[in-house]
Design a protein around this motif. Sequence first.
Motif: not given
Length: 191
Positions: A123-128, A149-150, A154-157, A185-186
Amino acid sequence: MPNTETSKKWEELEKRCKNCTRCSLSETRTNVVFGTGSRDAEIMFIGEAPGEKEDLSGVPFVGAAGKMLDKYLYAVDIDRDKVYIANMLKCRPPKNRDPKEDEQDLCIEYLREQVRLINPRIIVCLGRISAKRLIKQDFMITKEHGEFYEKNGFTICAVYHPSALLHDPRKKEDMLIDMQKIKKKLDEVQR
């Protein structure tokens, strides 16, 4: 062949979302911006809320920020058709203001259900704003962008929101480096 039960869950979720009147944003929206892309994506991008072009079209990230995101996906060889893109809020806040905490609280369950149905590897967060909600409250986008981060399996950044790159081109190089890390990572976690 698509799973009929899963397809039905998607239809029900989208219908509930499109008929939602939990907050006042439902009164000013043109369209609910549910999400778009592959429903079996290995990577999911999550922004904060739709903008004007997204509200008009009903599709996330189709405006200038969406075109910027497309450039970075292309640059690192991630096919937009194979990702899923959504926002925390499904309706546009007036004048593109930041989503309020109570609006996020009322809308987050739709996003959680999308994540459960897709079950992405990354999961990729787009923005703060999405990073603060989905990774940790004290997330500092300028210091922690591109870090993995886990969380909850989920692997998330998080990366800079593409609209931030339009306002501050100095962040573009950081975004490219972050997207290269995400692509690496993908490749490591693909099914």
